[in-house]
Enzyme design. Structure first.
Site, short mmCIF file in Angstrom:
data_model
loop_
_atom_site.label_atom_id
_atom_site.label_comp_id
_atom_site.label_asym_id
_atom_site.label_seq_id
_atom_site.Cartn_x
_atom_site.Cartn_y
_atom_site.Cartn_z
N HIS A 190 0.83 -1.30 0.21
CA HIS A 190 0.33 0.19 0.33
C HIS A 190 0.89 1.43 0.51
CE1 HIS A 190 -3.86 1.82 1.19
NE2 HIS A 190 -2.44 3.22 1.61
N GLU A 191 2.18 1.21 1.52
CA GLU A 191 2.40 2.62 1.20
C GLU A 191 3.16 2.56 -0.64
OE1 GLU A 191 2.26 4.63 3.33
OE2 GLU A 191 0.51 3.43 4.76
N HIS A 247 -5.86 7.16 -2.82
CA HIS A 247 -6.85 5.69 -2.13
C HIS A 247 -7.63 5.95 -3.29
CE1 HIS A 247 -5.46 6.79 1.82
NE2 HIS A 247 -4.79 6.14 1.10
N HIS A 257 1.62 4.68 -2.59
CA HIS A 257 2.07 6.22 -2.22
C HIS A 257 3.29 6.92 -2.72
CE1 HIS A 257 -1.87 6.65 -0.09
NE2 HIS A 257 -1.85 5.92 0.73
N1 TQI Z 1 -1.80 5.67 7.36
C1 TQI Z 1 -2.70 6.47 6.12
C2 TQI Z 1 -2.01 5.73 4.80
O1 TQI Z 1 -1.26 5.37 4.26
C3 TQI Z 1 -2.32 7.91 5.88
C4 TQI Z 1 -2.66 8.52 4.62
C5 TQI Z 1 -3.44 9.15 5.08
C6 TQI Z 1 -2.33 8.68 3.70
N2 TQI Z 1 -4.14 9.77 3.69
C7 TQI Z 1 -3.26 9.14 3.08
C8 TQI Z 1 -1.25 8.61 2.82
C9 TQI Z 1 -3.17 10.28 1.86
C10 TQI Z 1 -1.37 9.03 1.69
C11 TQI Z 1 -1.85 10.00 1.56
O2 TQI Z 1 -3.17 5.60 4.20
S1 TQI Z 1 -2.25 4.49 7.86
C12 TQI Z 1 -3.91 1.47 5.30
C13 TQI Z 1 -5.21 1.30 5.29
C14 TQI Z 1 -2.42 2.82 7.18
C15 TQI Z 1 -3.88 2.75 5.90
O3 TQI Z 1 -1.31 4.28 9.11
O4 TQI Z 1 -3.32 4.58 8.25
C16 TQI Z 1 -2.60 0.77 5.61
C17 TQI Z 1 -1.22 2.14 6.31
F1 TQI Z 1 -5.38 1.20 3.60
F2 TQI Z 1 -5.58 0.15 5.29
F3 TQI Z 1 -5.97 1.74 5.76
C18 TQI Z 1 -1.05 1.31 5.23
CL1 TQI Z 1 -2.45 -0.37 3.93
ZN ZN Z 2 -3.12 5.35 2.65
#
Ligand code: TQI
Ligand code: ZN
Ligand code: ZN
Length: 170
Positions: free
Chosen positions: A127-128, A137, A131
């Site tokens: 996922h990261e 998303h 990004h």
């Molecule tokens: N971190 C968020 C994410 O990676 C950080 C974030 C929020 C973000 N809004 C964003 C990053 C917009 C980029 C653009 O989404 S988290 C998930 C998931 C997170 C969340 O720690 O909440 C995953 C990390 F998708 F499951 F919600 C990994 Cl897979």
């Molecule tokens: Zn994300």
């Protein structure tokens, strides 16, 4: 459907070979490093991008580190669950993980059952990296870029939506 960051940032066309390095302040096992290699591989498979792990944390395109709480970028981590990790859009290359999570590395079901609030490292890494490469998303629930993950679950396979997004960019 997939989304992109405002302005559609992406790694430039002449930069198809990207390097990544781990913060030397948190030495990682080969097993953990191989999880990241597999996660990068999933995106490399469907694009012309290549990812190589190098030693030099100061010169690599992508930098990966595990940190706790406030780690100097204005987006502090928060202990178990909540924020798990964050990565910034191109060309930042910064990929930070919350060292306080109960990261599961092997991915076998037994390890999830025995670990409270287990989070699958490979799922979060895939996922990261999305990004890091410029994907926001997605509204498609099965996609890697959907903004919800279930603890104790593994989701590592790109869906058509993820592939369409990354192939639009690269
Ligand atoms: N971190 C968020 C994410 O990676 C950080 C974030 C929020 C973000 N809004 C964003 C990053 C917009 C980029 C653009 O989404 S988290 C998930 C998931 C997170 C969340 O720690 O909440 C995953 C990390 F998708 F499951 F919600 C990994 Cl897979
Ligand atoms: Zn994300
Ligand atoms: Zn950070």
């Amino acid at each position: 459907h997939y989304t992109l960051f405002p302005g559609e940032p992406r790694w430039p066309r002449d930069r198809r070979d990207l390097t990544y390095a781990f913060d030397p302040r948190n030495p990682l096992t080969d097993e953990v490093k191989s999880v990241f290699a597999r996660a990068f591989g999933r995106w490399a498979e469907v694009t012309a991008l290549n990812f190589t792990n190098i030693e030099s944390f100061t010169t690599s395109d992508i930098t990966i580190g595990f940190y706790t709480g406030d780690h100097g970028d204005g987006e502090p981590f928060d202990g178990v669950l909540g924020t798990l990790a964050h990565a910034f859009s191109p060309p930042s290359g910064k990929f930070h993980l919350d060292a306080d999570e109960n990261w599961v590395v092997s991915g076998d079901l037994d390890s999830f059952l025995s670990v409270t609030a287990a989070v699958d490292l490979e799922s979060v890494a895939v996922h990261e990296i999305g990004h890091l490469l410029g994907l926001g998303h997605s509204s498609v629930e099965e996609s890697i870029m959907y903004p919800t993950i279930t603890t104790g679950k593994r989701k590592v396979d790109l869906t058509n939506d993820d592939v369409e997004g990354i192939q639009y960019l690269y």
